[in-house]
Design an enzyme around this catalytic site. Sequence first.
Site, PDB file in Angstrom:
ATOM      1  N   TYR A  71      22.075 -38.677 -20.836  1.00 20.76           N
ATOM      2  CA  TYR A  71      22.917 -39.990 -20.262  1.00 20.76           C
ATOM      3  C   TYR A  71      21.844 -41.023 -20.385  1.00 20.76           C
ATOM      4  O   TYR A  71      21.387 -40.957 -19.445  1.00 20.76           O
ATOM      5  CB  TYR A  71      23.767 -39.496 -18.888  1.00 20.76           C
ATOM      6  CG  TYR A  71      24.803 -38.604 -19.013  1.00 20.76           C
ATOM      7  CD1 TYR A  71      25.280 -38.236 -20.194  1.00 20.76           C
ATOM      8  CD2 TYR A  71      25.277 -38.088 -17.832  1.00 20.76           C
ATOM      9  CE1 TYR A  71      26.381 -37.176 -20.077  1.00 20.76           C
ATOM     10  CE2 TYR A  71      26.471 -37.222 -17.830  1.00 20.76           C
ATOM     11  CZ  TYR A  71      27.084 -36.865 -19.078  1.00 20.76           C
ATOM     12  OH  TYR A  71      27.837 -36.051 -19.150  1.00 20.76           O
ATOM     13  N   PHE A 227      36.862 -35.958 -19.623  1.00 22.87           N
ATOM     14  CA  PHE A 227      37.967 -36.815 -20.486  1.00 22.87           C
ATOM     15  C   PHE A 227      39.187 -36.527 -19.493  1.00 22.87           C
ATOM     16  O   PHE A 227      40.111 -36.140 -20.437  1.00 22.87           O
ATOM     17  CB  PHE A 227      37.969 -36.526 -22.014  1.00 22.87           C
ATOM     18  CG  PHE A 227      36.950 -36.938 -22.654  1.00 22.87           C
ATOM     19  CD1 PHE A 227      36.258 -37.955 -22.593  1.00 22.87           C
ATOM     20  CD2 PHE A 227      36.400 -36.047 -23.666  1.00 22.87           C
ATOM     21  CE1 PHE A 227      35.175 -38.521 -23.212  1.00 22.87           C
ATOM     22  CE2 PHE A 227      35.494 -36.611 -24.338  1.00 22.87           C
ATOM     23  CZ  PHE A 227      34.829 -37.758 -24.112  1.00 22.87           C
ATOM     24  N   PRO A 228      39.360 -36.629 -18.404  1.00 16.06           N
ATOM     25  CA  PRO A 228      40.317 -36.139 -17.596  1.00 16.06           C
ATOM     26  C   PRO A 228      41.514 -37.206 -17.630  1.00 16.06           C
ATOM     27  O   PRO A 228      42.851 -36.860 -17.423  1.00 16.06           O
ATOM     28  CB  PRO A 228      39.874 -36.112 -16.120  1.00 16.06           C
ATOM     29  CG  PRO A 228      38.697 -37.095 -16.137  1.00 16.06           C
ATOM     30  CD  PRO A 228      38.130 -37.009 -17.475  1.00 16.06           C
ATOM     31  N   GLY A 230      42.047 -38.738 -20.872  1.00 19.21           N
ATOM     32  CA  GLY A 230      42.082 -38.918 -22.342  1.00 19.21           C
ATOM     33  C   GLY A 230      41.000 -39.862 -23.000  1.00 19.21           C
ATOM     34  O   GLY A 230      39.781 -40.110 -22.041  1.00 19.21           O
ATOM     35  N   PRO A 234      40.026 -38.439 -31.490  1.00 21.98           N
ATOM     36  CA  PRO A 234      41.440 -37.872 -31.739  1.00 21.98           C
ATOM     37  C   PRO A 234      41.861 -36.646 -30.932  1.00 21.98           C
ATOM     38  O   PRO A 234      41.148 -35.844 -30.323  1.00 21.98           O
ATOM     39  CB  PRO A 234      41.222 -37.473 -33.251  1.00 21.98           C
ATOM     40  CG  PRO A 234      39.889 -38.467 -33.645  1.00 21.98           C
ATOM     41  CD  PRO A 234      39.264 -38.804 -32.390  1.00 21.98           C
TER      42      PRO A 234
END
Length: 308
Positions: A71, A227-228, A230, A234
């Site tokens: 990160y 990614f809770p 989205g 894709p």
Amino acid sequence: MTPPASPSSPVTATGASRAGGAGRLGDHTVSRIGYGAMQLHRLTEDRAGAVAILRRAVELGIDHIDTAQFYGDGYANELIREAIRPEDGVVVASKVGATPHSDGPAPMRYAQHPAELRADVETNLKSLGLEQIPLVNLRRPTTQGFGLSVTPDQVVDLDDQLAEMSALRDEGKIGAIGLSTVGADDLNRALPLGIACVQNAYSLLAREDEELLRACAAHAVAWVPYFPLGSAFPGLPKVNEHPAVLDIARALGVTPAQVGLAWLLHHDAGTLLIAGTADLAHLEANVATGDVALDSGHMATLDAIRTE
């Protein structure tokens, strides 16, 4: 950095109410709403602002911070070292399996071999200023990509990796082992070693891992979705754009993002959130998700989205 936790204590070591209530991460009691440090790289020109976000997280009752050496090429870890004090009682979770790659098509590359995992743990220890990292997640390659590609030389057997992670734990360099981007077979192979959590991409609109979540619940393994809400990748639709989410948000007077995060907390009691942000107001909104009450009607509406 982490003193012994009081089982199920509703407050952090600083006396703040745990954000989202108390959850379990291995042997630690932590806030169910944690903080993901990935977005801190956006504040490379505002180090003081980045430190202020971490301090505010502690003030708001967050005592679970998720990070990685890749990160910001160590920047997030350096900030955590600067901002978080031993008396804060924060459980820092990092991850290995990828390393920074600033000159590549993505800012990181896979580093899956046991020697690479060990080297990355050592780098994390140095940048975080710790003698032991409370929890380290093994990030496995994923067929979904997420901007990364795995080369044949980086296809490594899970058992070899787990043996190295176990050795690192036995040596006291890491406290607990987690898994990231894995399937049910991977979890089953790893369970005899003692697994604290699983981190997979998962949200209200991306529930392909529902059975894996249930397996985690059955074995008291924390579920830590990334990614809770989205993402642009894709297969990960944005939760805050779904009509049902928008309708419930308007009815409750909250944001669509808060509805999406609240659903995760209500859906499974073992879920821990690590939503990240580089904005103080956004951080406070994420923490306020713990106060969003979804009734049975709301949950039924949201649960039904899966069958659309």
